[in-house]
Write an enzyme that holds these catalytic residues in place. Structure first.
Site, PDB file in Angstrom:
ATOM      1  N   ASN A  11      37.076  35.309  39.881  1.00  0.00           N
ATOM      2  CA  ASN A  11      36.772  36.528  39.130  1.00  0.00           C
ATOM      3  C   ASN A  11      37.980  37.438  38.986  1.00  0.00           C
ATOM      4  OD1 ASN A  11      35.515  38.585  37.831  1.00  0.00           O
ATOM      5  ND2 ASN A  11      34.249  39.248  39.546  1.00  0.00           N
ATOM      6  N   PRO A  12      38.934  37.016  38.160  1.00  0.00           N
ATOM      7  CA  PRO A  12      40.141  37.835  38.020  1.00  0.00           C
ATOM      8  C   PRO A  12      39.884  39.073  37.164  1.00  0.00           C
ATOM      9  CG  PRO A  12      40.306  35.870  36.672  1.00  0.00           C
ATOM     10  CD  PRO A  12      38.952  35.856  37.295  1.00  0.00           C
ATOM     11  N   LYS A  13      39.663  40.219  37.810  1.00  0.00           N
ATOM     12  CA  LYS A  13      39.466  41.467  37.070  1.00  0.00           C
ATOM     13  C   LYS A  13      40.839  42.049  36.749  1.00  0.00           C
ATOM     14  CE  LYS A  13      34.916  42.567  37.444  1.00  0.00           C
ATOM     15  NZ  LYS A  13      34.012  43.177  36.519  1.00  0.00           N
ATOM     16  N   ASN A  14      41.805  41.602  37.535  1.00  0.00           N
ATOM     17  CA  ASN A  14      43.137  42.177  37.431  1.00  0.00           C
ATOM     18  C   ASN A  14      43.792  41.795  36.107  1.00  0.00           C
ATOM     19  OD1 ASN A  14      45.868  42.492  37.547  1.00  0.00           O
ATOM     20  ND2 ASN A  14      46.134  41.265  39.388  1.00  0.00           N
ATOM     21  N   TYR A  15      44.115  42.829  35.393  1.00  0.00           N
ATOM     22  CA  TYR A  15      44.631  42.656  34.064  1.00  0.00           C
ATOM     23  C   TYR A  15      45.971  41.906  34.008  1.00  0.00           C
ATOM     24  CZ  TYR A  15      46.814  43.530  29.848  1.00  0.00           C
ATOM     25  OH  TYR A  15      47.474  43.312  28.698  1.00  0.00           O
TER      26      TYR A  15
END
Lengths: 364, 429
Positions: free
Chosen positions: A107-111
């Site tokens: 779950n890569p939320k990091n932009y």
């Protein structure tokens, strides 16, 4: 990391005043790594060891945009130069995509992670080989992420970017199917509805150019899409997304026909809108019959609002406007959160009705 | 459908507001982040510039400019705490303004998110132990830096090379009118807002002329910027980050704010599909959940930060009344930490400075702060929905954007310094 290959580098400590940084209990490694990184950044040393250090630093904090930036500069410097335009070796690109994948987890939320993929792919798409295959592989990666978080904004944007950049009919068409599969697994996924609109319009598959050069769906396609929206709404009338999609599709046709001023076109679109108004009325009725005792949930604000939007198109039709006015009265009671909005719309319709009556009286 | 009756919605009295706790929370946050043992401090190091802006912005809505300067150390050093770290005595923190200038990236001309490592500005005044080593310049942090300087009344400081910053901003515009965030070329409507707001703060924004003539010597193409923003509008009336991207309330603020600064709000009622300001405002109003809070997209959870992104956009288009402000106000107040101060994203969560600032902005935009002030004998400063700065700062700098009046032609007092587009004509309905 033991920092052995950096022993000729003078680390730059963080400017922390009188207290010695080394006494930190939390993570001496974190501080040490970033101290070395500051030194390499300052010297602008774009080497293999600098690249390795960024790997380590990014594992500690994957959101630091300067480290990503420096990493790409290292990758470019370490790659073979082609005609003096910056490039990154294909092998390094593949490896780094994998690195970003592992760093992001499911779950890569990091932009920054998304942006790094994109920057790498921009280089990759310029290289030789089966680019379509590279794109498909990347779409599979995004699919994996959306499986876990189906509304991830970065992931959907990334899909759009890939498809738009390659601009292949095959990708545009398969994206419509993809959006459909996402709607089926969660009809309330607004991102999936938006993707459908995106693929149909931007892909120019079923759209025609209107006179102001914007893409508008053909009447036939719009008819299909309106049915699709109603099919989605029927699954759950309280779901905002299909109603907005339906009104969007029909209003697009109406505006386009009005701009074109062709009486025949306007008549056809009027027919399409009337047909859909009829279907919504039926849906409303059957929903109310299903829930006869629970009057507050007998109607959905999204359904009623869509009906009002369509009825209101016919600004000189008394019956349409009268029906819309009654619906707005219902909305004011049942959706008090937005009461002032409904009130404003009701006032507007009352004004239209008054002017119709005045005209009728004058005619008499 | 809501379970609340319409009368409940109208009568709610405003609950307790923890003014002193919030002020203390913000002031002490700086010390906490500076602490070398702070994990939060280490991982937010690269965006410290925005963190400082949110802190100053939050405190500025609670206290007057002199008090903010004294307790935050805007222009002079301030006691930075430090006893709890077991070090020898207390530390002085360098003035924030000095630290901002250390974060200038001389290579690009813009500002980075921090400089010389983790801590922001810790050290004995005037004796920085290392040469500043800034992060690379980015529009997001350049705007935060200028907003900080604006609040500190330091935009005329001789260290600010306005031409260099303006060149940095204009160099990031693409032929289609969009802006990149930095040299890496990511395009997003957020950056359009940042770019136009930066230039306005620098006094370098060319306002498009009404006679339709193009200025040849303008440093950016403002019309092109506005056209690009309009190309990001969707069928539901909202805006996304690039053309085709899903509508998102945060992007809506950036797009409406950019159009407002570019004096181009009339475009809302012109475009290809005729979606007008009403459709947009209705999409925004639909973001209100049964909890009273606002979400950023359909079917997402309510979050205090949307009180800013949505209310600012609704303020600019003159339609705040379309949502239930008393229920929203209560939601924000429910997100306060009533022991340690600060505001969280939703009730029972941990507060942070981002949500504290945007929660206070929300309370300001719906007039709750004013009512609380009247109740408690205080005067609170108001936030400007276009520039995200206290209105007295916007007035002092003479910043002028465009807003749409209510449908009766009236406009909120705080917006009267801006150009007014007649809202009675702004609707196509």
């Amino acid at each position: 990391m033991d920092f052995a290959d950096l022993n000729d580098v003078e680390p730059i400590p963080q400017d922390d005043g009188p207290e010695p940084v080394c006494s930190i209990a939390y993570s001496p490694e974190f501080i040490k790594a970033y101290d070395y990184l500051r030194a390499l950044l300052k010297a602008d040393e774009r080497s293999e060891r600098a690249l390795n250090l960024t790997t380590f630093c990014l594992k500690l904090n994957p959101a630091n945009y300067t480290v990503w930036h420096f990493r790409r500069r290292c990758l470019i410097s370490l790659s073979a130069e082609t005609d003096q335009t910056p490039a990154i070796d294909v092998e390094r690109i593949e490896k780094d995509l994998d690195f970003a994948d592992k760093l992001g987890g499911t779950n890569p939320k990091n932009y920054q992670l998304w942006y790094h993929r994109r920057a790498l792919l921009e280089f990759r798409f310029k290289e030789e080989g089966d680019i379509l295959q590279v794109a498909k592989k990347e779409l599979e990666y995004v699919d994996k992420i959306l499986d876990d978080d189906s509304k991830n904004y970065h992931a959907w944007s990334h899909r759009q970017w890939i498809i738009k950049t390659l601009n292949k009919t095959e990708l545009w068409s398969s994206e419509i199917n993809y959006s459909h599969s996402k709607v089926l697994s969660d009809p309330r996924n607004n991102s999936a509805w938006n993707q459908r609109w995106f693929a149909l319009h931007e892909g120019k598959i079923s759209s025609v150019y209107s006179n102001d050069r914007s893409a508008v769906l053909s009447l036939e396609k719009a008819k299909e899409e309106a049915s699709y929206a109603l099919y989605g709404a029927d699954l759950d009338p309280f779901n905002e997304s299909p109603w907005r999609y339906l009104v969007g599709i029909l209003m697009e046709q109406w505006r386009s026909a009005k701009r074109g001023r062709d009486a025949d076109d306007i008549a056809k679109v009027t027919g399409l809108i009337q047909e859909n108004i009829g279907k919504i009325r039926e849906m409303k009725k059957s929903w109310e019959e299903k829930r006869p005792n629970d009057h507050s949930s007998g109607s959905s604000a999204s359904l009623l609002s869509a009906l009002v939007d369509l009825l209101e198109i016919f600004t000189d039709a008394k019956e349409s406007l009268t029906e819309a006015k009654a619906l707005l009265g219902k909305l004011m009671l049942e959706d008090p959160v937005r009461r002032k909005y409904w009130l404003k719309r009701e006032k507007h319709i009352t004004k239209l009705l008054v002017s119709i009556e005045q005209k009728e009286n004058n005619a008499v | 459908m809501s379970a609340f009756s319409s009368t409940d919605a109208e009568t709610g009295a405003i609950g307790p507001f923890h003014d002193a706790l919030h002020a203390r929370y913000v002031v002490e946050l700086g010390h906490r982040l500076d602490s070398p043992t702070s994990y939060e401090g280490a991982v937010t190091e690269h965006l410290r510039m925005s963190g400082v802006y949110w802190s100053l912005g939050a405190l500025s809505l609670l206290r007057d400019a002199d008090e903010v300067d004294a307790s935050m150390g805007l222009r002079g050093g301030v006691d930075g705490g430090g006893e709890e770290n077991g070090g020898g005595g207390r530390r002085m923190r360098r003035a924030i303004v000095d630290w901002v200038f250390d974060c200038r990236d001389p290579r690009s001309g813009g500002f980075g998110g921090n400089c010389s490592g983790a801590a922001f500005g810790v050290g004995t005044p005037g004796t920085a132990t290392t040469t500043p080593c800034p992060h690379h310049g980015h529009l997001l942090y350049t705007l935060s830096a200028l907003q900080i300087l604006a609040m500190a009344n330091a935009l005329d400081d001789e260290r600010l090379d306005k031409d260099a910053v303006a060149r940095f901003v204009s160099g990031l515009q693409n032929p289609d009118g969009s802006f990149c965030g930095d040299e890496w070329g990511e395009v997003d409507t957020r950056f359009t807002y940042c770019a136009l707001s930066c230039l306005a703060l620098l006094g370098r924004l060319p306002i498009p002329r009404n006679d339709g003539e193009e200025e040849d010597d303008a440093i950016v193409d403002v019309r092109g910027a506005a056209r690009y923003v309009m190309s990001c509008r969707n069928f539901d009336g909202g805006f996304g980050c690039v053309p085709g991207a899903e509508s998102h309330a945060g992007q809506v603020f950036c797009c409406i704010g950019a159009l407002s600064i570019a004096h181009s709000l009339h475009l809302l009622n012109e475009g290809r599909d005729g979606c007008d300001a009403d459709l947009l405002a209705w999409w925004l109003a639909e973001r209100q959940c049964d909890s009273g809070g606002l979400n950023g997209r359909p079917e997402k959870q309510a979050d205090v930060c949307y009180s800013w992104w949505i209310l600012s956009a609704l303020s600019i288009v003159g339609r705040v009344s379309w949502i239930n402000t008393s229920r929203l106000g209560q939601f924000i107040l429910n997100c306060q930490d009533d022991e340690d101060g600060g505001i969280a994203d939703r009730p029972q969560d941990m507060p942070d400075v981002y949500h504290t600032f945007f929660g206070l902005c929300g309370l300001s935009l719906i007039g709750h702060l004013e009512k609380i002030g009247n109740r408690e004998g205080r005067t609170y400063r108001e936030v400007d929905p276009v520039f995200a700065l206290p209105t007295d700062v916007v007035r002092r700098l003479g910043l002028r954007a465009q807003v749409i009046s209510y449908s009766n032609g009236d406009v909120e007092d705080r917006l009267k310094m801006h150009s007014i587009l007649d809202g009675t004509k702004a609707s196509l309905k």
